[in-house]
Structures are given as structure tokens and as C-alpha cells.
Design an enzyme around this catalytic site. Structure first.
Site, PDB file in Angstrom:
ATOM      1  N   ASN A 192       0.211  -7.945 -11.045  1.00  0.00           N
ATOM      2  CA  ASN A 192      -0.863  -6.981 -10.786  1.00  0.00           C
ATOM      3  C   ASN A 192      -0.462  -5.630 -11.364  1.00  0.00           C
ATOM      4  O   ASN A 192       0.689  -5.220 -11.264  1.00  0.00           O
ATOM      5  CB  ASN A 192      -1.099  -6.888  -9.275  1.00  0.00           C
ATOM      6  CG  ASN A 192      -2.064  -5.781  -8.882  1.00  0.00           C
ATOM      7  OD1 ASN A 192      -1.740  -4.950  -8.039  1.00  0.00           O
ATOM      8  ND2 ASN A 192      -3.234  -5.757  -9.460  1.00  0.00           N
ATOM      9  N   GLY A 193      -1.435  -4.949 -11.972  1.00  0.00           N
ATOM     10  CA  GLY A 193      -1.178  -3.614 -12.474  1.00  0.00           C
ATOM     11  C   GLY A 193      -1.524  -3.447 -13.943  1.00  0.00           C
ATOM     12  O   GLY A 193      -0.922  -4.100 -14.800  1.00  0.00           O
ATOM     13  N   ASP A 194      -2.518  -2.612 -14.220  1.00  0.00           N
ATOM     14  CA  ASP A 194      -2.882  -2.189 -15.580  1.00  0.00           C
ATOM     15  C   ASP A 194      -3.606  -3.242 -16.422  1.00  0.00           C
ATOM     16  O   ASP A 194      -3.851  -3.000 -17.601  1.00  0.00           O
ATOM     17  CB  ASP A 194      -1.651  -1.709 -16.366  1.00  0.00           C
ATOM     18  CG  ASP A 194      -1.076  -0.423 -15.819  1.00  0.00           C
ATOM     19  OD1 ASP A 194      -1.694   0.158 -14.902  1.00  0.00           O
ATOM     20  OD2 ASP A 194       0.002  -0.005 -16.291  1.00  0.00           O
ATOM     21  N   LYS A 230       1.497  -9.483  -0.647  1.00  0.00           N
ATOM     22  CA  LYS A 230       1.344  -8.585  -1.795  1.00  0.00           C
ATOM     23  C   LYS A 230       2.304  -7.415  -1.605  1.00  0.00           C
ATOM     24  O   LYS A 230       2.367  -6.822  -0.527  1.00  0.00           O
ATOM     25  CB  LYS A 230      -0.084  -8.060  -1.918  1.00  0.00           C
ATOM     26  CG  LYS A 230      -0.288  -7.172  -3.152  1.00  0.00           C
ATOM     27  CD  LYS A 230      -1.762  -6.863  -3.369  1.00  0.00           C
ATOM     28  CE  LYS A 230      -1.964  -6.169  -4.719  1.00  0.00           C
ATOM     29  NZ  LYS A 230      -1.589  -4.748  -4.708  1.00  0.00           N
ATOM     30  N   CYS A 253       0.838  -1.199   0.000  1.00  0.00           N
ATOM     31  CA  CYS A 253       0.000   0.000   0.000  1.00  0.00           C
ATOM     32  C   CYS A 253       0.874   1.252   0.000  1.00  0.00           C
ATOM     33  O   CYS A 253       1.713   1.440   0.889  1.00  0.00           O
ATOM     34  CB  CYS A 253      -0.924   0.015   1.207  1.00  0.00           C
ATOM     35  SG  CYS A 253      -1.989   1.487   1.227  1.00  0.00           S
ATOM     36  N   GLY A 312      -7.464  -5.217  -9.970  1.00  0.00           N
ATOM     37  CA  GLY A 312      -8.011  -4.294  -8.982  1.00  0.00           C
ATOM     38  C   GLY A 312      -8.985  -3.315  -9.590  1.00  0.00           C
ATOM     39  O   GLY A 312     -10.173  -3.588  -9.734  1.00  0.00           O
ATOM     40  N   ARG A 313      -8.471  -2.140  -9.990  1.00  0.00           N
ATOM     41  CA  ARG A 313      -9.355  -1.043 -10.407  1.00  0.00           C
ATOM     42  C   ARG A 313     -10.251  -1.398 -11.583  1.00  0.00           C
ATOM     43  O   ARG A 313     -11.369  -0.870 -11.697  1.00  0.00           O
ATOM     44  CB  ARG A 313      -8.501   0.190 -10.730  1.00  0.00           C
ATOM     45  CG  ARG A 313      -7.903   0.858  -9.498  1.00  0.00           C
ATOM     46  CD  ARG A 313      -6.926   1.961  -9.871  1.00  0.00           C
ATOM     47  NE  ARG A 313      -5.705   1.436 -10.478  1.00  0.00           N
ATOM     48  CZ  ARG A 313      -4.766   2.192 -11.028  1.00  0.00           C
ATOM     49  NH1 ARG A 313      -4.934   3.513 -11.072  1.00  0.00           N
ATOM     50  NH2 ARG A 313      -3.675   1.659 -11.537  1.00  0.00           N
TER      51      ARG A 313
END
Length: 329
Positions: free
Chosen positions: A204-206, A141, A102, A228-229
Site C-alpha cells: 500500500n502506498g503511492d 494493516k 493510522c 487508498g487516496r
């Protein structure tokens, strides 16, 4: 077959990332119904859990239909994290996850989350404390590093595997990047290629489209993808990715009726979890996401956020389904 301990996740699992104020039980429920293979709670403050703070305790709520599901913890004190691992284990999740990724100021600047990337020995000791305090598999994570000059995730992966973590999810940005710029998966790929690494590595990411998910799987060799998003207002992204990977064809965009149905399900789970008042209130932040991109939708959004009962909301959702029935988003 990808496994975390004895948890079987299929050949290429898709994971729902833990997201504060998003991945609560109602949201996890609709993601599960739409293809998520493994999900995590919102991250839980170890200090809050020790103090028996209501918000932290409520985040321990998990349900049988969610399984497999992990509880994610964060904190800056080693002893407290160990104690919280014991507390979290009592509600019988499938695994315990530690947040070392985070980037937000009020977490990282207090020595938790991504801050531990600046003190790998402490990260190792904290992880050992969590592992010793639970009978469950422990996963982590994290991010690539604190900044461009300290990308130390390769060292982190080896050292944490050596003390017993059973999977590692890596967000392809540094803490300094926050969520800006593009995620760099090349370091994630190097970790997966490391012959010393035997645990599952999740990237993770994009990842926000089926095409990108397939490209990243083939290009970087990860064991699975954490999303995620891209799931916010779009929980069917999991089934869209699975269908594309299996057939090479894209599913048609969800119809308005399908969007309304998932939104209604989300609302029903929210009321079941929080009750008729708080459950209605908690859903208000989600309506814009479910109906993003619709022209002339603002009056309906205002009515949705002002409605006070399920019956009112049900009537408005039926009206939306009827009036936008030929629209896809």
C-alpha cells in the site's frame, strides 16, 4: 489464487483501503461495481463500540453486495479490542482487520494505530485477544515502523503470522512520515521474500496509475495491492488497473457521462443508506473529487452542495453531463 482463510480473491487482488470519512457503504458500493476485490469499513474505535457510540455502531453496517468485506478495528486496550472483535463478528463480515498503521495524532498519541509499532509485545497480545474472540479470519494493516531508526515491520510480520493472522497489508511509510515523501516498498518486498512468511502480503502506498500498479507487482512480488487516496473521485481505478495488467493497454479516460453516472450511483447509495436528508448532505464532500480538473466548474459545484433533494441534484447532474459532454478528465 490468493486466499484469506477460505476467502478466494483471485490471482492478484486489488483492495480498497479503509479511509476515515471516505470508505463508507456508498463509496464501497461504487468501488465494488468498478472492480474492487476486497474492501474494508472505515476504522472503528473499540472504545466507541464498547460505549455503543452511534458513529461507531453505524460503521458496522455492511451489505451483501460488498462481499468480501472486512471490519477494521483500532484501540489501545487489549481487553476492549477482544470484546469489540466479538461485537463486530456478530454482524457477519468476512474478516476482522486490526489497524496498527493510522498515524494521525489523536489516534497514535492515545496508544492506538501506529503507536503499537513502538510496543510489539503489546501488539502481539492485542492481536491474540482479537483472534481468540472471533471465528473469522483476522488480518492486520500496519506501516514500516515508527520512524526511520525503528523500521521493525519484518519482526512484526513474523510474530503476527506466528500467532495466527491470515494476511498483512503494509503501507510503505513510517508513522513519522505520515503521508509525506515517497512510499518505500523495498521492506515490503523483503517480507514477501522471507521463506518463513506464508500469508498473503499486500502493498500500500503511492499506487495511483495502472502503470505503477503493474511495476510494483512485478518489482516487489506482493500478492496484491491496497489502494487508498487514488480511489477518491476515481473508483474506476480498479478496472483500469485490471485491464492494463491483462492487456498492456490503457482504458480511455472516463467520459463525462460515465463520471456523472458513477456520481449518481454514489448519491443513490448514500440516500438509501442514510435517508433523503443525511444522504444528500453526506455526498457534498465528494462532488469536487468526481469533477476535479474541469474548467469553469465552480458554479456547478456550488449548486451541487446547496441542493437539498435528489431531484435537484439529478437535474444538475444532467446539466453537467450535457454541458461537459465532450470533456474527459
Amino acid at each position: 489464487m490468493v486466499k484469506i482463510g477460505n476467502i478466494k480473491l483471485g490471482d492478484f487482488p486489488l483492495l480498497l483501503a479503509p479511509m476515515e470519512d471516505v470508505s463508507d457503504p456508498p463509496f464501497r458500493a461504487v468501488c465494488k461495481e468498478n472492480g474492487a476485490d476486497l474492501m474494508y469499513t472505515e476504522f472503528i474505535s473499540s472504545e466507541g463500540l464498547i460505549r455503543d457510540a452511534a458513529k461507531s455502531v453505524q460503521k458496522l453496517d455492511i451489505f451483501e453486495y460488498e462481499r468480501p468485506v472486512g471490519i477494521q478495528l483500532f484501540g489501545s486496550d487489549i481487553e476492549t479490542m477482544g470484546s469489540c472483535s466479538e461485537i463486530a463478528s456478530r454482524v457477519n463480515p468476512d474478516l476482522i482487520d486490526i489497524n496498527y498503521g493510522c498515524p494521525v495524532k489523536n489516534v497514535a498519541c492515545r496508544g492506538a494505530g501506529a503507536a503499537l509499532l513502538q510496543d510489539v509485545p503489546k501488539m502481539v497480545r492485542m492481536t491474540e485477544a482479537v483472534i481468540k474472540s472471533t471465528h473469522l479470519p483476522v488480518t492486520v494493516k500496519t506501516r514500516l515502523g515508527w520512524d526511520e531508526s525503528t523500521k521493525n515491520v519484518q519482526e512484526v510480520a513474523e510474530r503476527l503470522q506466528d500467532i495466527g493472522i491470515q494476511a498483512l497489508s503494509i503501507h510503505g511509510r513510517t508513522r513519522v512520515q505520515m503521508y509525506k515523501g515517497s512510499a518505500d516498498w523495498t521492506l515490503i518486498a523483503r517480507i514477501k521474500e522471507n521463506p518463513r512468511i506464508t500469508i498473503p502480503i499486500f502493498g500500500n502506498g503511492d499506487v495511483d496509475t495502472p502503470e505503477k500498479a503493474l511495476e510494483y507487482r512485478d518489482r516487489f512480488g506482493v500478492d496484491g495491492i491496497m489502494i487508498g487516496r487514488a480511489t477518491i473521485g476515481n473508483p474506476w481505478v480498479f478496472n483500469e488497473i485490471k485491464h492494463y495488467m491483462k492487456t498492456g493497454e490503457k482504458l480511455a479516460p472516463p467520459t463525462m457521462e460515465q463520471r456523472v453516472d458513477v456520481c449518481r450511483r454514489h448519491l443513490e447509495f448514500s440516500i438509501k443508506w442514510k435517508g433523503p436528508i443525511a444522504g444528500v448532505f453526506e455526498m457534498r464532500r465528494h462532488y469536487t473529487n468526481y469533477f476535479k480538473g474541469l474548467e469553469h466548474f465552480k458554479p456547478y459545484r456550488m449548486r451541487l452542495v446547496e441542493a437539498m433533494t435528489f431531484e435537484e441534484l439529478e437535474s444538475i447532474l444532467k446539466e453537467i453531463s450535457h454541458n461537459f459532454d465532450e470533456v474527459t478528465c
